[in-house]
Design a protein around this motif. Structure first.
Motif, PDB file in Angstrom:
ATOM      1  N   MET A  20       5.515  36.283  28.864  1.00 20.94           N
ATOM      2  CA  MET A  20       5.100  35.075  28.107  1.00 20.94           C
ATOM      3  C   MET A  20       4.971  35.742  26.835  1.00 20.94           C
ATOM      4  O   MET A  20       5.533  34.923  25.854  1.00 20.94           O
ATOM      5  N   LEU A  21       4.756  36.963  26.440  1.00 19.24           N
ATOM      6  CA  LEU A  21       4.905  37.531  25.034  1.00 19.24           C
ATOM      7  C   LEU A  21       6.477  37.591  24.637  1.00 19.24           C
ATOM      8  O   LEU A  21       6.572  37.292  23.348  1.00 19.24           O
ATOM      9  N   SER A  23       9.420  36.058  25.982  1.00 15.54           N
ATOM     10  CA  SER A  23      10.510  35.115  26.196  1.00 15.54           C
ATOM     11  C   SER A  23      10.575  34.536  24.715  1.00 15.54           C
ATOM     12  O   SER A  23       9.624  34.125  24.226  1.00 15.54           O
ATOM     13  N   GLU A  24      11.898  34.256  24.486  1.00 14.02           N
ATOM     14  CA  GLU A  24      12.051  33.400  23.198  1.00 14.02           C
ATOM     15  C   GLU A  24      11.837  32.049  23.186  1.00 14.02           C
ATOM     16  O   GLU A  24      11.353  31.416  22.296  1.00 14.02           O
ATOM     17  N   ALA A  26       9.687  28.910  24.088  1.00 11.37           N
ATOM     18  CA  ALA A  26       8.237  28.573  24.311  1.00 11.37           C
ATOM     19  C   ALA A  26       7.927  28.041  25.512  1.00 11.37           C
ATOM     20  O   ALA A  26       6.820  28.107  25.875  1.00 11.37           O
ATOM     21  N   SER A  29       7.592  30.525  28.108  1.00 12.01           N
ATOM     22  CA  SER A  29       6.360  31.216  27.756  1.00 12.01           C
ATOM     23  C   SER A  29       5.076  30.275  28.596  1.00 12.01           C
ATOM     24  O   SER A  29       4.175  31.109  28.921  1.00 12.01           O
ATOM     25  N   ALA A  30       5.134  29.200  27.941  1.00 18.05           N
ATOM     26  CA  ALA A  30       4.053  28.206  28.654  1.00 18.05           C
ATOM     27  C   ALA A  30       4.061  28.364  30.182  1.00 18.05           C
ATOM     28  O   ALA A  30       3.003  28.556  30.825  1.00 18.05           O
ATOM     29  N   LEU A  33       2.484  31.483  31.282  1.00 20.78           N
ATOM     30  CA  LEU A  33       1.152  31.596  30.862  1.00 20.78           C
ATOM     31  C   LEU A  33       0.458  30.911  32.214  1.00 20.78           C
ATOM     32  O   LEU A  33      -0.637  31.148  32.737  1.00 20.78           O
ATOM     33  N   PHE A  68       0.008  21.833  26.115  1.00 26.89           N
ATOM     34  CA  PHE A  68       0.943  22.685  25.234  1.00 26.89           C
ATOM     35  C   PHE A  68       2.329  22.251  25.527  1.00 26.89           C
ATOM     36  O   PHE A  68       3.168  22.060  24.674  1.00 26.89           O
ATOM     37  N   VAL A  71       3.334  19.154  23.660  1.00 27.46           N
ATOM     38  CA  VAL A  71       3.384  19.315  22.201  1.00 27.46           C
ATOM     39  C   VAL A  71       4.491  19.966  22.054  1.00 27.46           C
ATOM     40  O   VAL A  71       5.288  19.553  21.183  1.00 27.46           O
ATOM     41  N   ILE A  72       4.896  20.988  22.697  1.00 30.01           N
ATOM     42  CA  ILE A  72       6.281  21.948  22.422  1.00 30.01           C
ATOM     43  C   ILE A  72       7.203  20.788  22.655  1.00 30.01           C
ATOM     44  O   ILE A  72       8.157  20.844  21.893  1.00 30.01           O
ATOM     45  N   LEU A  75       7.389  18.239  19.537  1.00 29.39           N
ATOM     46  CA  LEU A  75       7.964  18.695  18.409  1.00 29.39           C
ATOM     47  C   LEU A  75       9.415  19.193  18.507  1.00 29.39           C
ATOM     48  O   LEU A  75      10.075  19.547  17.371  1.00 29.39           O
ATOM     49  N   VAL A  77      10.225  22.388  19.493  1.00 28.28           N
ATOM     50  CA  VAL A  77      10.139  23.637  18.706  1.00 28.28           C
ATOM     51  C   VAL A  77      10.230  24.738  19.838  1.00 28.28           C
ATOM     52  O   VAL A  77       9.626  25.673  19.872  1.00 28.28           O
ATOM     53  N   GLU A  78      11.063  24.725  20.821  1.00 29.34           N
ATOM     54  CA  GLU A  78      11.372  25.586  21.724  1.00 29.34           C
ATOM     55  C   GLU A  78      11.655  26.878  21.364  1.00 29.34           C
ATOM     56  O   GLU A  78      11.171  27.947  21.738  1.00 29.34           O
ATOM     57  N   LEU A  80      12.408  29.071  17.367  1.00 29.84           N
ATOM     58  CA  LEU A  80      12.253  28.970  16.071  1.00 29.84           C
ATOM     59  C   LEU A  80      13.773  29.488  15.641  1.00 29.84           C
ATOM     60  O   LEU A  80      14.481  30.294  16.282  1.00 29.84           O
TER      61      LEU A  80
END
Lengths: 399, 104
Positions: A20-21, A23-24, A26, A29-30, A33, A68, A71-72, A75, A77-78, A80
């Motif tokens: 999770m920490l 992976s590029e 998001a 990551s979710a 998690l 989560f 929202v990802i 937006l 925003v997978e 940055l």
């Protein structure tokens, strides 16, 4: 076995947290998690918290993580955009060093035994007194302290927590002064942690006895006896050497519940199904003479039943049945247990947390509404706008 | 409850490891949503320790704490994500390094 499982699931939990920490994306990551939350739910199961495990899955892995992901995706925003240069170059080594120090400190404390973790606490033993001595109200003193006063025949006190260990129990006639009067009976009893002990005064006022019926009143599930309830019987019939207790609900087909219970003793725990029973008491050697019958006794699961067969009157004595039903403790961590705590000791925090949730709901609405800005004013349009009246201009004439 | 096969020390250690990983995520990642998820990871690590201690002491209060933490976490996520959405609408970014000024 359990340790192996712990190591495997623990490894999965740590690896998924690391993924999770690092992976590029998001969304990845979710998802990692969620895997981590599932591992934690499994640990809750291993820690005898089935209710929390279910809440963890539904609320955390379900509701919160869906929020989560939503929202990802909303937006977009997978990822940055790549950074040109980190703003704080010293941050990474500093945090890593701090994390290492913290982990080493915690492990060192645990390994050295600085943290007092090993003692497991057990519930204190509980004691109650039941009087099966006809014609004699009694007081009970434990270690010189009166815990029950004027308990009359056929009645009992509620359970009371006591210290475990050896205790001097003394029975006095009701209202007697322990410094002046002689006790009816003195006896050393041993109480063990986690037990519920029913002290039953049996016999005759001239020759009383104290019978200890000890049982563990934790829930039936802990015993692997689901949908059943436990029964203990005490023979308080001085005239009967031994008795049988029969289930005579069906008169033609009597079933033995407890067999050959000697006078002045408590039976072991017997498990019966829930339901309505007719319970008959007979001398062991003579199943034709019924001493007493308990008609249509309804018993539910999650209770502990104590039958005391006592003798009323002397000479032509009749047998009475003292039938006591106690709720057992719900098993640790079960929904019943959590619910009972929630609605007894934790009502106020519960209300406050629901207020917090309400405030959060309103807050979320306000934050997102302000971001939208003032609502665009609706333009009213009529279906058929009136045609503009054309003014005949001066130059139009004559065309 | 018999004697537990897994000693509580292991649970506490695992909880500490997960907590540290969450803290690292909060400090090192630049994506606001990732930071949020790391906070959830830290809360979960604390929950695990609470449940472990509850079993150790045979006391249900730890379970109630976990229950309340989960509830408060749900409230926090609702508000936090709403904030992130609001910030994204004005800044077109959720990189927290770009959010260091009050005005846009």
């Amino acid at each position: 076995m359990e340790l192996t499982l712990f190591v495997i699931i623990g490894a999965v939990a740590v690896v998924s947290a690391a993924m999770m920490l690092f992976s590029e994306n998001a969304v990845h990551s979710a998802l990692f998690l969620i895997l981590n939350f599932a591992c934690i739910a499994f640990f809750f199961l291993m820690l005898h918290a089935p209710f929390l495990a279910m809440v963890q899955i539904t609320v955390y892995a379900g509701a919160i993580m869906v929020l989560f992901l939503f929202v990802i995706m909303l937006l977009g925003v997978e990822r940055l955009p790549p950074e040109k240069q980190p703003r704080f170059p010293w941050l990474i080594p500093a945090t890593l060093a701090l994390a290492l120090v913290f982990l080493v400190a915690v492990s060192a404390a645990i390994i050295q035994g600085e943290v007092e973790l090993t003692d497991q606490e057990v519930e204190a033993p509980y004691v109650r007194i039941i009087n099966a001595l006809d014609g004699q109200a009694i007081d009970l003193y434990l270690d010189g302290e009166r815990i029950a006063r004027a308990v009359t025949f056929r009645s009992s006190t509620g359970f009371e927590a006591r210290q475990a260990g050896e205790i001097d129990a003394a029975l006095y006639a009701a209202g007697a002064d322990p410094s002046a009067d002689d006790p009816l009976l003195e006896q050393v009893i041993t109480l063990k942690d986690g037990q519920a002990v029913s002290l039953t005064a049996v016999g005759t006022p001239d020759d009383p006895r104290l019978v200890l019926a000890a049982e563990d009143v934790s829930a039936a599930e802990d015993w692997g006896e689901k949908d059943k309830l436990r029964v203990i019987a005490v023979n308080a019939l001085p005239d009967q050497a031994a008795i049988d207790v029969l289930d005579v609900t069906n008169a033609d087909d009597a079933k033995t519940v407890i067999e050959a219970l000697p006078y002045g003793e408590a039976s072991g725990v017997t498990w019966i199904d829930e339901g309505s029973y007719d319970i008959g008491v007979y001398p062991t050697d003579d199943h034709d003479t019924r001493l007493a019958i308990l008609k249509d006794a309804d018993y539910e699961t999650s209770t502990a039943v104590l039958w005391v067969f006592a003798q009323q009157g002397s000479g032509t004595a009749t047998t009475v049945i003292i039938d006591l039903e106690t709720d057992v403790r719900p098993s640790f961590g079960s929904p019943t247990h959590v619910g009972q705590l929630l609605f007894s000791r934790y009502v106020l925090p519960f209300e406050m947390v629901s207020l917090v949730l309400l405030a959060a709901m309103v807050g979320a609405i306000i934050f997102t509404r302000e971001a939208l800005g003032p609502r665009p004013r609706m333009v009213r349009r009529l279906a058929n706008p009136p045609a503009k009246l054309e003014q005949p201009g001066a130059g139009d004439t004559g065309k | 409850m018999g004697t537990p096969e897994v000693p509580i020390e292991l649970y506490v250690l695992l909880s500490a490891i997960l907590f540290v990983m969450g803290a690292l995520g909060v400090l090192l990642r630049r994506n606001a949503i990732l930071i949020f998820m790391s906070v959830e990871l830290m809360l979960n690590a604390a929950n695990l320790a609470l449940a472990a201690f509850a079993r150790q002491w045979g006391n249900g209060d730890g379970h109630l704490m976990v229950f309340f933490v989960i509830t408060v976490a749900a409230a926090e996520v609702a508000v936090g994500l709403a904030l992130i959405v609001a910030i994204f609408r004005t800044k077109k970014s959720i990189n927290i390094d770009e959010l260091h000024m009050f005005k846009d």
